[in-house]
Design a protein around this motif. Sequence first.
Motif, mmCIF file in Angstrom:
data_model
loop_
_atom_site.group_PDB
_atom_site.id
_atom_site.type_symbol
_atom_site.label_atom_id
_atom_site.label_comp_id
_atom_site.label_asym_id
_atom_site.label_seq_id
_atom_site.Cartn_x
_atom_site.Cartn_y
_atom_site.Cartn_z
ATOM 1 N N ASP A 54 -12.018 1.231 35.108
ATOM 2 C CA ASP A 54 -11.953 2.264 34.074
ATOM 3 C C ASP A 54 -11.233 1.749 32.837
ATOM 4 N N ARG A 55 -10.140 1.038 33.048
ATOM 5 C CA ARG A 55 -9.360 0.503 31.923
ATOM 6 C C ARG A 55 -10.176 -0.527 31.149
ATOM 7 N N GLU A 57 -13.409 -0.671 30.925
ATOM 8 C CA GLU A 57 -14.450 0.061 30.206
ATOM 9 C C GLU A 57 -13.877 0.708 28.941
ATOM 10 N N ASP A 58 -12.670 1.266 29.044
ATOM 11 C CA ASP A 58 -12.020 1.859 27.875
ATOM 12 C C ASP A 58 -11.793 0.813 26.787
ATOM 13 N N ILE A 59 -11.371 -0.383 27.183
ATOM 14 C CA ILE A 59 -11.135 -1.454 26.216
ATOM 15 C C ILE A 59 -12.446 -1.847 25.528
ATOM 16 N N GLU A 60 -13.521 -1.960 26.302
ATOM 17 C CA GLU A 60 -14.823 -2.303 25.728
ATOM 18 C C GLU A 60 -15.298 -1.225 24.754
ATOM 19 N N LEU A 61 -15.137 0.045 25.123
ATOM 20 C CA LEU A 61 -15.547 1.140 24.244
ATOM 21 C C LEU A 61 -14.722 1.169 22.963
ATOM 22 N N LYS A 62 -13.436 0.847 23.076
ATOM 23 C CA LYS A 62 -12.576 0.780 21.894
ATOM 24 C C LYS A 62 -13.071 -0.302 20.942
#
Length: 83
Positions: A54-55, A57-62
């Motif tokens: 999840d973390r 994925e959050d970094i990639e989306l950011k």
Amino acid sequence: MDVILAPSSVGISELKVNPNAVIEAAEGMPVAVLNRNKPVAYLLPAAAWEAICDRLEDIELKEVAEQRLADGKAAVEVRLDDL
């Protein structure tokens, strides 16, 4: 000397004999799996692995959001209720 990034470790032979015992003894913490006293893998609880994914994925989306903001196009306002 290799750094072990876990509070406990287990030899790969011991892991093969009784993996459930190793998982239970870890009490939810990561375990370094050693082969000839060198870490070859880490055993993580499913919840920890899911949190890592999840973390990431959050970094990639950011990064995607930052790239889109930097492209020079005007931002479009959207209300969550409209979605």
